[in-house]
Design an enzyme around this catalytic site. Sequence first.
Site, PDB file in Angstrom:
ATOM      1  N   ASN A 188     123.959  35.065   5.356  1.00 32.82           N
ATOM      2  CA  ASN A 188     124.363  36.023   4.501  1.00 32.82           C
ATOM      3  C   ASN A 188     124.058  35.776   3.075  1.00 32.82           C
ATOM      4  OD1 ASN A 188     125.673  37.936   2.902  1.00 32.82           O
ATOM      5  ND2 ASN A 188     126.554  38.746   4.918  1.00 32.82           N
ATOM      6  N   LYS A 210     127.249  36.223   0.972  1.00 36.05           N
ATOM      7  CA  LYS A 210     128.082  35.200   1.125  1.00 36.05           C
ATOM      8  C   LYS A 210     128.107  33.860   0.256  1.00 36.05           C
ATOM      9  CE  LYS A 210     129.678  36.365   5.745  1.00 36.05           C
ATOM     10  NZ  LYS A 210     129.856  36.016   7.064  1.00 36.05           N
ATOM     11  N   GLU A 262     125.100  32.719  18.618  1.00 37.28           N
ATOM     12  CA  GLU A 262     125.728  33.922  19.116  1.00 37.28           C
ATOM     13  C   GLU A 262     127.157  33.989  18.687  1.00 37.28           C
ATOM     14  OE1 GLU A 262     125.148  35.855  23.254  1.00 37.28           O
ATOM     15  OE2 GLU A 262     124.255  34.119  23.407  1.00 37.28           O
ATOM     16  N   ASP A 311     133.579  34.106   8.685  1.00 36.33           N
ATOM     17  CA  ASP A 311     133.451  35.473   9.670  1.00 36.33           C
ATOM     18  C   ASP A 311     134.315  36.307   9.003  1.00 36.33           C
ATOM     19  OD1 ASP A 311     131.919  36.396  11.944  1.00 36.33           O
ATOM     20  OD2 ASP A 311     134.008  37.108  12.507  1.00 36.33           O
ATOM     21  N   PHE A 323     127.919  43.377  -1.939  1.00 31.28           N
ATOM     22  CA  PHE A 323     126.918  43.475  -0.570  1.00 31.28           C
ATOM     23  C   PHE A 323     127.552  44.398   0.282  1.00 31.28           C
ATOM     24  CE2 PHE A 323     129.293  39.552  -0.006  1.00 31.28           C
ATOM     25  CZ  PHE A 323     129.499  39.558   1.080  1.00 31.28           C
ATOM     26  N   ASP A 362     130.660  47.041   0.273  1.00 37.98           N
ATOM     27  CA  ASP A 362     131.283  47.173  -1.125  1.00 37.98           C
ATOM     28  C   ASP A 362     131.154  48.187  -1.812  1.00 37.98           C
ATOM     29  OD1 ASP A 362     132.426  44.589  -1.010  1.00 37.98           O
ATOM     30  OD2 ASP A 362     130.805  43.598  -1.868  1.00 37.98           O
ATOM     31  N   LYS A 420     136.154  40.732  -7.363  1.00 44.02           N
ATOM     32  CA  LYS A 420     136.205  39.997  -6.034  1.00 44.02           C
ATOM     33  C   LYS A 420     136.689  38.498  -6.074  1.00 44.02           C
ATOM     34  CE  LYS A 420     133.099  41.227  -2.522  1.00 44.02           C
ATOM     35  NZ  LYS A 420     132.018  41.333  -2.040  1.00 44.02           N
ATOM     36  N   ARG A 452     137.767  36.878   0.608  1.00 43.47           N
ATOM     37  CA  ARG A 452     136.933  35.514   0.765  1.00 43.47           C
ATOM     38  C   ARG A 452     137.610  34.621  -0.274  1.00 43.47           C
ATOM     39  NH1 ARG A 452     132.585  37.601   0.966  1.00 43.47           N
ATOM     40  NH2 ARG A 452     132.522  37.753   3.048  1.00 43.47           N
TER      41      ARG A 452
END
Length: 196
Positions: A9, A12, A38, A70, A152, A155, A175, A181
């Site tokens: 991503n 991130k 996975e 995650d 992203f 948001d 942020k 995060r």
Amino acid sequence: MRIILATSNQGKVREFQAWIGEHEVLAYSDVIEPFEIEETGLSFKENALIKARAVYERLGDKNVTVLSDDSGISVPALGGIPGIYSARFAGANAGAKENLNKLIQTLKDNALTKTPAFYTAAIALVCAKGEFCVHGWMHGEAIAGARGNNGFGYDPMFIPEGYEQTLGELDESVKKAFSHRARALELAHIVLKSLK
Ligand code: ITT
């Protein structure tokens, strides 16, 4: 210390690189061929550990520290969805825009124009010294519309507590100061320091 991010991503990656000042931070896809991981866990923590472990093992280098994230958005009025399924909310191959639009539509279908919501981030850290995981949260409200292009994912529909604008409209420094995060990263920093 060389930090490898176990994420595909780019949102991130941008935030990690801007926020972890003193270390070299690379996306794992800059070092090895990206591969499918996975996410079979039933919590943010389990999935973060699955991702960091998979990349650490594939790299096979005891000198690197792998960080993963995650994360997701939860809407309590909808039973906590999409939660750990945030990235796959509109289907297995859905993009960020489709996921965003699906959550907006779900709010509309439930006659919710503005409702409490929160982001969760679990950051896992895997290195030769072991496996660790920390969490951070950001509370606010989800709106049934999208505003702004900053950040992203979800948001443009998320208004943090104490603000009138969405994270899509607000400067990215918001942020950086207190997102889910950023808060998890503060704790990850403490773990990183203790490992030196
Ligand atoms: P990796 O697994 O490769 O890290 P991913 O995007 O699939 O990338 P997740 O499985 O953790 O990552 O899913 C996170 C989802 O939650 C994804 O849809 C994001 O857009 C959303 N999300 C997480 N943090 C966010 C943030 O800070 N702002 C907006 N959306 C966010």
